[in-house]
Write an enzyme that holds these catalytic residues in place. Sequence first.
Site, PDB file in Angstrom:
ATOM      1  N   HIS B 149       0.834  -1.200   0.000  1.00  0.00           N
ATOM      2  CA  HIS B 149       0.000   0.000   0.000  1.00  0.00           C
ATOM      3  C   HIS B 149       0.873   1.257   0.000  1.00  0.00           C
ATOM      4  O   HIS B 149       0.685   2.151  -0.830  1.00  0.00           O
ATOM      5  CB  HIS B 149      -0.928  -0.027   1.232  1.00  0.00           C
ATOM      6  CG  HIS B 149      -1.756   1.208   1.409  1.00  0.00           C
ATOM      7  ND1 HIS B 149      -3.115   1.246   1.148  1.00  0.00           N
ATOM      8  CD2 HIS B 149      -1.439   2.459   1.819  1.00  0.00           C
ATOM      9  CE1 HIS B 149      -3.586   2.449   1.390  1.00  0.00           C
ATOM     10  NE2 HIS B 149      -2.578   3.225   1.803  1.00  0.00           N
ATOM     11  N   GLU B 150       1.814   1.316   0.918  1.00  0.00           N
ATOM     12  CA  GLU B 150       2.659   2.517   1.028  1.00  0.00           C
ATOM     13  C   GLU B 150       3.482   2.743  -0.230  1.00  0.00           C
ATOM     14  O   GLU B 150       3.594   3.872  -0.720  1.00  0.00           O
ATOM     15  CB  GLU B 150       3.576   2.428   2.250  1.00  0.00           C
ATOM     16  CG  GLU B 150       2.847   2.458   3.591  1.00  0.00           C
ATOM     17  CD  GLU B 150       1.829   3.583   3.693  1.00  0.00           C
ATOM     18  OE1 GLU B 150       2.006   4.629   3.038  1.00  0.00           O
ATOM     19  OE2 GLU B 150       0.835   3.419   4.413  1.00  0.00           O
ATOM     20  N   HIS B 153       1.606   4.185  -3.073  1.00  0.00           N
ATOM     21  CA  HIS B 153       1.454   5.645  -3.029  1.00  0.00           C
ATOM     22  C   HIS B 153       2.597   6.311  -3.798  1.00  0.00           C
ATOM     23  O   HIS B 153       2.398   7.338  -4.461  1.00  0.00           O
ATOM     24  CB  HIS B 153       1.458   6.147  -1.585  1.00  0.00           C
ATOM     25  CG  HIS B 153       0.122   6.045  -0.908  1.00  0.00           C
ATOM     26  ND1 HIS B 153      -1.042   6.547  -1.457  1.00  0.00           N
ATOM     27  CD2 HIS B 153      -0.233   5.520   0.294  1.00  0.00           C
ATOM     28  CE1 HIS B 153      -2.058   6.321  -0.618  1.00  0.00           C
ATOM     29  NE2 HIS B 153      -1.606   5.691   0.441  1.00  0.00           N
ATOM     30  N   TYR B 164      -4.866  14.242  -2.799  1.00  0.00           N
ATOM     31  CA  TYR B 164      -5.220  13.439  -1.626  1.00  0.00           C
ATOM     32  C   TYR B 164      -6.392  14.033  -0.845  1.00  0.00           C
ATOM     33  O   TYR B 164      -6.301  14.280   0.356  1.00  0.00           O
ATOM     34  CB  TYR B 164      -3.988  13.283  -0.734  1.00  0.00           C
ATOM     35  CG  TYR B 164      -4.013  12.051   0.160  1.00  0.00           C
ATOM     36  CD1 TYR B 164      -4.166  10.773  -0.371  1.00  0.00           C
ATOM     37  CD2 TYR B 164      -3.879  12.170   1.534  1.00  0.00           C
ATOM     38  CE1 TYR B 164      -4.189   9.662   0.435  1.00  0.00           C
ATOM     39  CE2 TYR B 164      -3.899  11.054   2.359  1.00  0.00           C
ATOM     40  CZ  TYR B 164      -4.054   9.808   1.792  1.00  0.00           C
ATOM     41  OH  TYR B 164      -4.070   8.695   2.613  1.00  0.00           O
ATOM     42  N   GLU B 173      -6.174   6.228  -2.290  1.00  0.00           N
ATOM     43  CA  GLU B 173      -6.202   5.203  -1.240  1.00  0.00           C
ATOM     44  C   GLU B 173      -6.600   3.835  -1.801  1.00  0.00           C
ATOM     45  O   GLU B 173      -6.026   2.807  -1.438  1.00  0.00           O
ATOM     46  CB  GLU B 173      -7.185   5.612  -0.139  1.00  0.00           C
ATOM     47  CG  GLU B 173      -6.550   6.424   0.964  1.00  0.00           C
ATOM     48  CD  GLU B 173      -5.344   5.715   1.572  1.00  0.00           C
ATOM     49  OE1 GLU B 173      -5.462   4.544   1.954  1.00  0.00           O
ATOM     50  OE2 GLU B 173      -4.274   6.337   1.641  1.00  0.00           O
ATOM     51  N   ASP B 246     -10.737  13.129   7.628  1.00  0.00           N
ATOM     52  CA  ASP B 246      -9.952  12.201   6.804  1.00  0.00           C
ATOM     53  C   ASP B 246      -9.806  12.706   5.366  1.00  0.00           C
ATOM     54  O   ASP B 246      -9.980  11.960   4.409  1.00  0.00           O
ATOM     55  CB  ASP B 246     -10.637  10.813   6.842  1.00  0.00           C
ATOM     56  CG  ASP B 246      -9.861   9.746   6.088  1.00  0.00           C
ATOM     57  OD1 ASP B 246      -8.623   9.826   6.035  1.00  0.00           O
ATOM     58  OD2 ASP B 246     -10.514   8.821   5.562  1.00  0.00           O
ATOM     59  N   HIS B 251     -10.020   7.462   3.283  1.00  0.00           N
ATOM     60  CA  HIS B 251      -9.918   6.057   3.691  1.00  0.00           C
ATOM     61  C   HIS B 251     -11.293   5.414   3.864  1.00  0.00           C
ATOM     62  O   HIS B 251     -11.400   4.243   4.202  1.00  0.00           O
ATOM     63  CB  HIS B 251      -9.168   5.914   5.018  1.00  0.00           C
ATOM     64  CG  HIS B 251      -7.732   6.332   4.960  1.00  0.00           C
ATOM     65  ND1 HIS B 251      -7.343   7.637   5.163  1.00  0.00           N
ATOM     66  CD2 HIS B 251      -6.597   5.626   4.736  1.00  0.00           C
ATOM     67  CE1 HIS B 251      -6.016   7.711   5.068  1.00  0.00           C
ATOM     68  NE2 HIS B 251      -5.544   6.514   4.804  1.00  0.00           N
TER      69      HIS B 251
HETATM   70 ZN   LIG Z   1      -2.654   5.187   2.148  1.00  0.00          ZN
END
Ligand SMILES: [Zn+2]
Lengths: 40, 330
Positions: B149-150, B153, B164, B173, B246, B251
């Site tokens: 996931h990271e 990005h 974002y 996301e 958020d 998310h």
């Molecule tokens: Zn993320």
Amino acid sequence: MCFSLNCSHHNPLNCIVPPYMLRVLELRGDEPWRIWRASY
Amino acid sequence: MARKLLKQNEKVREERAEMTDIGAPHHELSPAALNRIAAQGESKLKPDRQIHDGQYKAALPGKLIRSEGDTETGIADADTAYDAAGQVFSLFADEYGRNSLDDDGMPLVATVHHRRNYNNAFWDGKQMAYGTGDGKLFRTFLELSVVGHEMAHGVIQYSGGLLYENQSGALNESIADVFGSLTLQRGLALEAHEADWLVGRGILGPDINGAALRSMKAPGTAYSDDLLGQDPQPWHMDHFVVTTDDNGGVHINSGIPNHAFYLFATYLGGKAWEIPGRIWYHALQSLNNPMASFSDWADQTIKSANELTGNGSSEAVMLRRAWKLVGIAI
Ligand SMILES: [Zn+2]
């Protein structure tokens, strides 16, 4: 920095854990700076 | 609420019944189609991993403890970060032909032991950082789908980016979740129907009632806990959450495109990182719109499916159905 309760937008970081999951720690008084205020 | 859910379920059943009309997807693609979507095979691309120990401080990147080719450090988080970064690199290199996050061989810089009791992992625009968790809410962040996931990005950033916040942020996301989950599924050699489609499985603390951070198969069901509350992810546009929290629910609403990908991959069957992953990756490369909405993205994935599997292919038809099922008509 990662998440800030006071600034929920224009966050330059992509964290995997969203702020709403961590907010409980601040409500509980668990040193929120450890969780959100990561400045480097 | 219950009635609304019931109605929604009814709608899904109708749409699923409709699905069967177009028959099962054929995996026997024409040679031309196979050529178009051929994997890059074992690529010659190699990662350049640089794993640092943050020594529980805030400064990044910290102390370099394992460079590419070095033997194990004996520091569990560092060695897991190294191995996981290799698996993510391999997904993008060997399946999609991408040379690192920037497609130009950039080093994979990661920091473990970031801060003390830090309950997060992030991509800061240049590198990955992983906390250890506080042991209560989170027990670790060194889990393959989290690392995927990271790093995704990073790929998104170097593919033109997705702002974002709001829908483009939720797409950012979601795409990170998709490639995180695909890294894990590929690592475990699981076909779509065998995978659990969880992101961050097992990283929640021992007393938390939950399986993972998010579920792509059943958004909104990853956890339900006194402390954490209920997983707020919707899977259908009818339940899109409008919020300023958020970054506009990045998310939260990511559950919708996440579920569309899950539906598409399971309709097709087989290895989700192959045809579905290639379609998503190709769509990301050709999107060219940092403020894309869900329907812009859905459009782009259909274009990508048409390009890779042929106009009007059963893949493209299935994909359109998957988007329709989550309430996005294209
Ligand atoms: Zn993320």
